[in-house]
Enzyme design. Structure first.
Site, mmCIF file in Angstrom:
data_model
loop_
_atom_site.group_PDB
_atom_site.id
_atom_site.type_symbol
_atom_site.label_atom_id
_atom_site.label_comp_id
_atom_site.label_asym_id
_atom_site.label_seq_id
_atom_site.Cartn_x
_atom_site.Cartn_y
_atom_site.Cartn_z
ATOM 1 N N ASP A 153 40.930 -48.068 89.726
ATOM 2 C CA ASP A 153 40.008 -48.588 88.493
ATOM 3 C C ASP A 153 40.633 -49.142 87.299
ATOM 4 O OD1 ASP A 153 38.703 -48.055 85.627
ATOM 5 O OD2 ASP A 153 38.768 -45.944 85.856
ATOM 6 N N LYS A 202 34.024 -52.959 81.548
ATOM 7 C CA LYS A 202 34.450 -54.060 79.964
ATOM 8 C C LYS A 202 34.256 -55.170 80.094
ATOM 9 C CE LYS A 202 37.500 -50.137 78.440
ATOM 10 N NZ LYS A 202 37.016 -49.013 77.638
ATOM 11 N N PHE A 226 42.079 -41.568 83.044
ATOM 12 C CA PHE A 226 40.539 -41.980 82.024
ATOM 13 C C PHE A 226 39.912 -42.574 83.036
ATOM 14 C CE2 PHE A 226 37.047 -43.309 79.843
ATOM 15 C CZ PHE A 226 36.874 -41.819 79.006
#
Ligand SMILES: Cc1ncc(COP(=O)(O)O)c(C=O)c1O
Length: 396
Positions: free
Chosen positions: A222, A251, A137
């Site tokens: 990532d 995040k 993702f």
């Protein structure tokens, strides 16, 4: 009287754009690992804003940084220098070992930066393909959706951005077969987060490194979800023993404030003026928050805490496993998951909600845990009790 959960839900559904299913639950306040809803009920939060709230809810260090920076210099455009963004880039550089830092607002924006960097470098030799992983993702812009390997997204918003090839995670043979002279980058998360907490093996990461070197491609990790202490190290690549060429963060970097970064070595920083930017890049307010978050993480030793709390969490899950058939307890630090015997993840999320515990089910049989890094031993104890009650209620 202030509006109830149901009233907020009704009001929200008439004005927010569609696209997400939500319970009738509106949070109005939070502190530490707790959230309070509009009906005055308290919840123990093991979703952590999707692995974001590293310092817990409404941390004082972030409030101070926001207030101080907002009243000093809120915004000046990335067309000029500003001290917090320089200081945060320096700090991230010293923590990670990467000499060049781009600062954005979202994880997808950081990944767009990485994709553009890889394509720019590949352009010199005509290489343009990016090998990503199935169930990986990377975000919700068109390019990052194209990089994402969710089967359910295959037909969406076509035509996709071309050039992304997806291989199964941890399949060295498939990766070898996908590599050729047209590949400019290999992109994966050291632990697939949305994919259900699927860690990549040390062997796979080492092979990816070797193949990228052989084919002149960039290795891009990532770490939007796994970075900033989430997995028990500042960056998950440190545990894999493989250094990528490009690293993306988001995040937990802003711990609740929208902040992201893309890092690389000076030799790979091929961007020329105009290639990469955006109105809110290198934003002083976000950067001041990022600095405060890192300082607070250092002060409270939260990277080590992530590791030790992760072990305590795992022990709780292992104690419950035999009675409830929990399987495949996995992950590291405070990114953990387990599987249920049946595809009843959403049912358990609903049962836990009734117990006052927030959980996430990224796949039909999986439950993912991402509590704040400041989670206490008492919170973990309470989590175990609430989870047990929810499992009993679900079985009944
Ligand atoms: C690994 C990973 N990359 C990228 C993203 C996208 O980040 P954002 O939603 O901030 O754009 C996410 C979000 O869940 C993620 O988990």
């Amino acid at each position: 009287m202030s509006p109830s959960n149901a009233q907020w839900a009704q009001a929200g559904s008439s004005v927010w754009m569609g696209g997400a299913k939500r319970p009738d639950l509106c949070f109005v306040a939070g502190s530490g690992s707790r959230l309070r809803d509009a009906d005055g009920r308290e919840y123990l939060d093991f979703v952590g804003g999707w692995a974001v709230c590293a310092l817990g809810h409404s941390p004082a260090a972030v409030a101070r940084a926001l207030g101080g920076q907002a009243s000093t210099l809120l915004h000046c455009s990335p067309g000029y220098w500003n001290p917090p963004a320089i200081a945060l880039a320096q700090k991230l550089s010293s923590l990670s070992g990467f000499g060049r830092v781009f600062l954005g607002c979202t994880g997808a924006e950081a990944n767009e930066c990485a994709i553009k960097l890889a394509r720019k470098r590949g352009a010199a030799t005509g290489a343009w393909k990016i090998v990503a992983t199935l169930d990986g993702f990377h975000g919700r812009t068109l390019a990052t959706m194209s990089a994402t390997g969710k089967p359910a997204w295959q037909g969406l918003f076509g035509p996709k951005v071309p050039g992304f090839v997806h291989v199964p995670p941890n399949d060295i043979g498939a990766l070898e077969a996908a590599m050729d002279k047209d590949v400019c980058a290999v992109l994966f998360e050291p632990v697939q987060g949305e994919g259900g907490v699927v860690p990549f093996s040390v062997e796979y990461a080492a092979k990816a490194r070797e193949l990228c070197d052989k084919h002149g491609a960039l290795l891009v990790f990532d770490e939007v979800q796994t970075g900033m202490g989430r997995c028990g190290s500042w960056f998950a690549f440190q545990d894999l023993g493989v250094r990528p060429d490009v690293l993306t963060l988001g995040k937990g970097l802003g711990a609740g404030y929208p902040l992201s970064a893309c890092l690389t070595d000076a030799k790979f920083d091929l961007f020329e003026p105009g290639d990469q930017g955006g109105t809110f890049t290198y934003h002083p307010l976000g950067a001041a928050v990022g600095l405060a978050v890192i300082q607070e993480m250092e002060r409270l030793d939260l990277v080590a805490r992530s590791k030790s709390a992760g072990l305590a969490l795992r022990a709780k899950l292992e104690a419950l496993a035999p009675e409830f058939g929990l399987r495949d307890i996995r992950g590291s630090g405070l990114l953990q998951a387990f599987d249920l015997p049946d595809p009843t993840g959403q049912e358990l999320v609903a049962a836990a909600l009734r117990e006052g515990l927030l959980l996430n089910s990224p796949r039909p049989s999986s439950i993912r845990l991402m509590p704040p890094l400041v989670v206490t031993d008492g919170d973990i104890e309470e989590f175990g009790q609430k989870l047990k009650h929810a499992l009993i209620a679900m079985a009944a």
